[in-house]
Design a protein around this motif. Structure first.
Motif, mmCIF file in Angstrom:
data_model
loop_
_atom_site.group_PDB
_atom_site.id
_atom_site.type_symbol
_atom_site.label_atom_id
_atom_site.label_comp_id
_atom_site.label_asym_id
_atom_site.label_seq_id
_atom_site.Cartn_x
_atom_site.Cartn_y
_atom_site.Cartn_z
ATOM 1 N N GLN A 152 54.705 105.455 60.035
ATOM 2 C CA GLN A 152 54.935 106.048 58.714
ATOM 3 C C GLN A 152 56.074 105.336 57.989
ATOM 4 O O GLN A 152 55.980 105.050 56.789
ATOM 5 C CB GLN A 152 55.248 107.523 58.872
ATOM 6 C CG GLN A 152 55.432 108.261 57.587
ATOM 7 C CD GLN A 152 55.807 109.715 57.828
ATOM 8 O OE1 GLN A 152 56.242 110.086 58.915
ATOM 9 N NE2 GLN A 152 55.633 110.537 56.812
ATOM 10 N N SER A 153 57.110 105.023 58.703
ATOM 11 C CA SER A 153 58.263 104.367 58.105
ATOM 12 C C SER A 153 57.922 102.955 57.636
ATOM 13 O O SER A 153 58.302 102.539 56.538
ATOM 14 C CB SER A 153 59.407 104.330 59.110
ATOM 15 O OG SER A 153 60.517 103.711 58.558
ATOM 16 N N VAL A 154 57.197 102.215 58.456
ATOM 17 C CA VAL A 154 56.830 100.839 58.098
ATOM 18 C C VAL A 154 55.883 100.835 56.903
ATOM 19 O O VAL A 154 56.041 100.039 55.969
ATOM 20 C CB VAL A 154 56.222 100.097 59.305
ATOM 21 C CG1 VAL A 154 55.598 98.781 58.890
ATOM 22 C CG2 VAL A 154 57.294 99.852 60.363
ATOM 23 N N LEU A 155 54.906 101.722 56.893
ATOM 24 C CA LEU A 155 53.978 101.784 55.758
ATOM 25 C C LEU A 155 54.694 102.178 54.474
ATOM 26 O O LEU A 155 54.431 101.598 53.408
ATOM 27 C CB LEU A 155 52.836 102.753 56.053
ATOM 28 C CG LEU A 155 51.772 102.253 56.995
ATOM 29 C CD1 LEU A 155 50.751 103.349 57.289
ATOM 30 C CD2 LEU A 155 51.076 101.030 56.431
ATOM 31 N N ALA A 156 55.581 103.145 54.556
ATOM 32 C CA ALA A 156 56.324 103.558 53.366
ATOM 33 C C ALA A 156 57.193 102.419 52.845
ATOM 34 O O ALA A 156 57.280 102.204 51.626
ATOM 35 C CB ALA A 156 57.192 104.774 53.686
ATOM 36 N N VAL B 42 57.775 103.103 48.846
ATOM 37 C CA VAL B 42 57.913 104.518 48.505
ATOM 38 C C VAL B 42 58.789 105.260 49.497
ATOM 39 O O VAL B 42 58.745 106.486 49.569
ATOM 40 C CB VAL B 42 56.522 105.206 48.417
ATOM 41 C CG1 VAL B 42 55.723 104.621 47.276
ATOM 42 C CG2 VAL B 42 55.776 105.084 49.728
ATOM 43 N N GLN B 43 59.596 104.564 50.253
ATOM 44 C CA GLN B 43 60.433 105.198 51.256
ATOM 45 C C GLN B 43 61.658 105.831 50.604
ATOM 46 O O GLN B 43 62.295 105.231 49.734
ATOM 47 C CB GLN B 43 60.870 104.167 52.293
ATOM 48 C CG GLN B 43 61.517 104.756 53.503
ATOM 49 C CD GLN B 43 61.727 103.728 54.578
ATOM 50 O OE1 GLN B 43 61.853 102.559 54.312
ATOM 51 N NE2 GLN B 43 61.761 104.182 55.804
ATOM 52 N N SER B 44 61.981 107.037 51.018
ATOM 53 C CA SER B 44 63.125 107.735 50.446
ATOM 54 C C SER B 44 64.431 107.155 50.978
ATOM 55 O O SER B 44 64.461 106.517 52.029
ATOM 56 C CB SER B 44 63.057 109.227 50.765
ATOM 57 O OG SER B 44 63.244 109.431 52.146
ATOM 58 N N GLN B 45 65.483 107.420 50.255
ATOM 59 C CA GLN B 45 66.798 106.921 50.656
ATOM 60 C C GLN B 45 67.233 107.538 51.986
ATOM 61 O O GLN B 45 67.836 106.862 52.815
ATOM 62 C CB GLN B 45 67.824 107.226 49.561
ATOM 63 C CG GLN B 45 69.166 106.600 49.794
ATOM 64 C CD GLN B 45 69.137 105.084 49.631
ATOM 65 O OE1 GLN B 45 68.266 104.524 48.997
ATOM 66 N NE2 GLN B 45 70.111 104.428 50.223
ATOM 67 N N ALA B 46 66.936 108.806 52.183
ATOM 68 C CA ALA B 46 67.313 109.474 53.435
ATOM 69 C C ALA B 46 66.582 108.850 54.626
ATOM 70 O O ALA B 46 67.180 108.601 55.675
ATOM 71 C CB ALA B 46 66.998 110.955 53.353
ATOM 72 N N ALA C 81 55.684 95.729 61.509
ATOM 73 C CA ALA C 81 55.499 95.195 60.154
ATOM 74 C C ALA C 81 54.703 93.895 60.189
ATOM 75 O O ALA C 81 53.802 93.693 59.366
ATOM 76 C CB ALA C 81 56.851 94.976 59.489
ATOM 77 N N VAL C 82 54.995 93.020 61.138
ATOM 78 C CA VAL C 82 54.247 91.762 61.270
ATOM 79 C C VAL C 82 52.784 92.056 61.603
ATOM 80 O O VAL C 82 51.876 91.433 61.036
ATOM 81 C CB VAL C 82 54.897 90.841 62.328
ATOM 82 C CG1 VAL C 82 53.994 89.694 62.699
ATOM 83 C CG2 VAL C 82 56.232 90.328 61.817
ATOM 84 N N CYS C 83 52.543 93.009 62.485
ATOM 85 C CA CYS C 83 51.157 93.373 62.823
ATOM 86 C C CYS C 83 50.410 93.918 61.609
ATOM 87 O O CYS C 83 49.241 93.576 61.384
ATOM 88 C CB CYS C 83 51.145 94.388 63.949
ATOM 89 S SG CYS C 83 51.655 93.740 65.542
ATOM 90 N N PHE C 84 51.066 94.758 60.816
ATOM 91 C CA PHE C 84 50.430 95.293 59.617
ATOM 92 C C PHE C 84 50.146 94.199 58.593
ATOM 93 O O PHE C 84 49.102 94.207 57.939
ATOM 94 C CB PHE C 84 51.282 96.385 58.982
ATOM 95 C CG PHE C 84 51.059 97.741 59.578
ATOM 96 C CD1 PHE C 84 49.792 98.273 59.692
ATOM 97 C CD2 PHE C 84 52.128 98.489 60.023
ATOM 98 C CE1 PHE C 84 49.585 99.527 60.241
ATOM 99 C CE2 PHE C 84 51.942 99.738 60.568
ATOM 100 C CZ PHE C 84 50.667 100.265 60.686
ATOM 101 N N VAL C 85 51.043 93.255 58.438
ATOM 102 C CA VAL C 85 50.826 92.157 57.485
ATOM 103 C C VAL C 85 49.654 91.289 57.940
ATOM 104 O O VAL C 85 48.804 90.911 57.132
ATOM 105 C CB VAL C 85 52.115 91.330 57.296
ATOM 106 C CG1 VAL C 85 51.835 90.046 56.547
ATOM 107 C CG2 VAL C 85 53.155 92.153 56.565
#
Length: 61
Positions: free
Chosen positions: A10-14, A19-23, A41-45
């Motif tokens: 979830q964090s990597v996609l955001a 769209v990731q929040s500051q918190a 992240a490399v796998c998703f790319v």
């Protein structure tokens, strides 16, 4: 372990879509290790590039 992996995805996609929040950003950067985020992240790319290549190839042909 599964919940941690889901949070990591979830964090990597955001972050990839901007769209990731500051918190959440602060929580991610307070983690001990950077490598799980980088590897995922490399796998998703790579998956995105393969999916786009497949899509373009199927449209063109």
């Amino acid at each position: 372990m599964t919940e941690r992996f889901f949070i990591l995805i979830q964090s990597v996609l955001a972050a990839m879509f901007g769209v990731q929040s500051q918190a959440k950003y602060r929580v991610d950067f307070s983690q001990k290790h950077f490598w799980p985020f980088a590897l995922l992240a490399v796998c998703f790319v790579i998956a995105l590039v393969v999916a786009l290549a497949w899509f373009v190839n199927s449209v063109v042909l």
